[in-house]
Scaffold this motif. Sequence first.
Motif, PDB file in Angstrom:
ATOM      1  N   SER A   1      54.063  23.325  65.976  1.00  0.00           N
ATOM      2  CA  SER A   1      54.960  22.652  66.907  1.00  0.00           C
ATOM      3  C   SER A   1      54.662  21.157  66.922  1.00  0.00           C
ATOM      4  N   ALA A   2      55.570  20.381  67.534  1.00  0.00           N
ATOM      5  CA  ALA A   2      55.400  18.926  67.591  1.00  0.00           C
ATOM      6  C   ALA A   2      54.120  18.544  68.325  1.00  0.00           C
ATOM      7  N   VAL A   3      53.825  19.267  69.406  1.00  0.00           N
ATOM      8  CA  VAL A   3      52.601  18.984  70.163  1.00  0.00           C
ATOM      9  C   VAL A   3      51.370  19.271  69.319  1.00  0.00           C
ATOM     10  N   MET A   4      51.380  20.363  68.560  1.00  0.00           N
ATOM     11  CA  MET A   4      50.248  20.711  67.714  1.00  0.00           C
ATOM     12  C   MET A   4      50.080  19.723  66.563  1.00  0.00           C
ATOM     13  N   ILE A   5      51.194  19.193  66.068  1.00  0.00           N
ATOM     14  CA  ILE A   5      51.112  18.167  65.019  1.00  0.00           C
ATOM     15  C   ILE A   5      50.370  16.943  65.548  1.00  0.00           C
ATOM     16  N   GLN A   6      50.715  16.537  66.759  1.00  0.00           N
ATOM     17  CA  GLN A   6      50.057  15.369  67.356  1.00  0.00           C
ATOM     18  C   GLN A   6      48.581  15.662  67.639  1.00  0.00           C
ATOM     19  N   ALA A   7      48.303  16.857  68.156  1.00  0.00           N
ATOM     20  CA  ALA A   7      46.925  17.224  68.477  1.00  0.00           C
ATOM     21  C   ALA A   7      46.072  17.297  67.212  1.00  0.00           C
ATOM     22  N   THR A   8      46.618  17.872  66.151  1.00  0.00           N
ATOM     23  CA  THR A   8      45.887  17.984  64.892  1.00  0.00           C
ATOM     24  C   THR A   8      45.649  16.616  64.275  1.00  0.00           C
ATOM     25  N   ALA A   9      46.658  15.748  64.342  1.00  0.00           N
ATOM     26  CA  ALA A   9      46.500  14.383  63.828  1.00  0.00           C
ATOM     27  C   ALA A   9      45.396  13.652  64.587  1.00  0.00           C
ATOM     28  N   PHE A  10      45.400  13.784  65.895  1.00  0.00           N
ATOM     29  CA  PHE A  10      44.381  13.140  66.727  1.00  0.00           C
ATOM     30  C   PHE A  10      42.995  13.665  66.370  1.00  0.00           C
ATOM     31  N   LEU A  11      42.876  14.976  66.226  1.00  0.00           N
ATOM     32  CA  LEU A  11      41.579  15.602  65.941  1.00  0.00           C
ATOM     33  C   LEU A  11      41.019  15.131  64.603  1.00  0.00           C
ATOM     34  N   PHE A  12      41.856  15.141  63.566  1.00  0.00           N
ATOM     35  CA  PHE A  12      41.364  14.752  62.242  1.00  0.00           C
ATOM     36  C   PHE A  12      41.109  13.248  62.159  1.00  0.00           C
ATOM     37  N   GLY A  13      41.801  12.452  62.970  1.00  0.00           N
ATOM     38  CA  GLY A  13      41.479  11.030  63.040  1.00  0.00           C
ATOM     39  C   GLY A  13      40.062  10.820  63.548  1.00  0.00           C
TER      40      GLY A  13
END
Length: 266
Positions: A47-59
């Motif tokens: 989902s869009a929220v998970m995309i943002q959360a995953t991007a934040f985490l890997f950053g």
Amino acid sequence: MIVGAALSISGASFQGTFQNPLVSPDILGVSSGAGFGAAIAILFSFSAVMIQATAFLFGLVAVILTYSLSKRLRGNSILVMVLGGIAIAALFSALISCIKYLADPDSKLPEIVYWLMGSLSAVNSNNVLMIVGPALLGFTALLLIGWRINVLSMGDDEARSLGVNTEKMRLLVIFCCTFLTASAVSISGIIGWVGLVVPHAARMIVGPDHRKLLPASISLGATFLLLVDDVCRTATSIEIPLGILTAIIGAPVFIYLLQKGYEGWS
């Protein structure tokens, strides 16, 4: 505006902390790491929220790897950290290429490429609320330690003689800037040049004192990205990705700054 302000103040803080006017917010690999996280999430139809959360985490993961690598290697701590960031960024860029190679060329690949080019077209109020907290925390912390960044920019020996714990202070700056950059990239994609060029423009206006430079960078960065986004949305019938226009504007300005010889840096 939050994204532009976050990238700009992070760039200004990093440039002072690493004593290098060519440093940008993604120097430690945060943007490449976030891009890889988003690419994986898009590939697996999160989902869009998970995309943002995953991007934040890997950053955050990318910066942790860079910092860990710098602690294991000998030599100038600042130089080693910057070189380590370049290596980690290259690694995550290669992993992004692998994800793009595996992605469905008809559906997933265009979505991944568009996200990586940077855009605010899909951002809504919920996305903004997700980054307000981290952004306010990062802004407040950096503004409060602006004078300490002044000391760090003088060199480690000078900073230690004035009673500043350079290791802890540099780690605090890295943490705040990483938090801000990862938050921004998680909703906007990778937007280059803002964190490199805007701090230079602010430095020409208010000088190198970070007590003035950081607030100026916030204002200029927010205004700059707002104007660029307006142009991206209205210049043509389809929206231009932000990363394209910021690069078109940023590269000539950067060349101009090179010719000026970093006036206002010291």
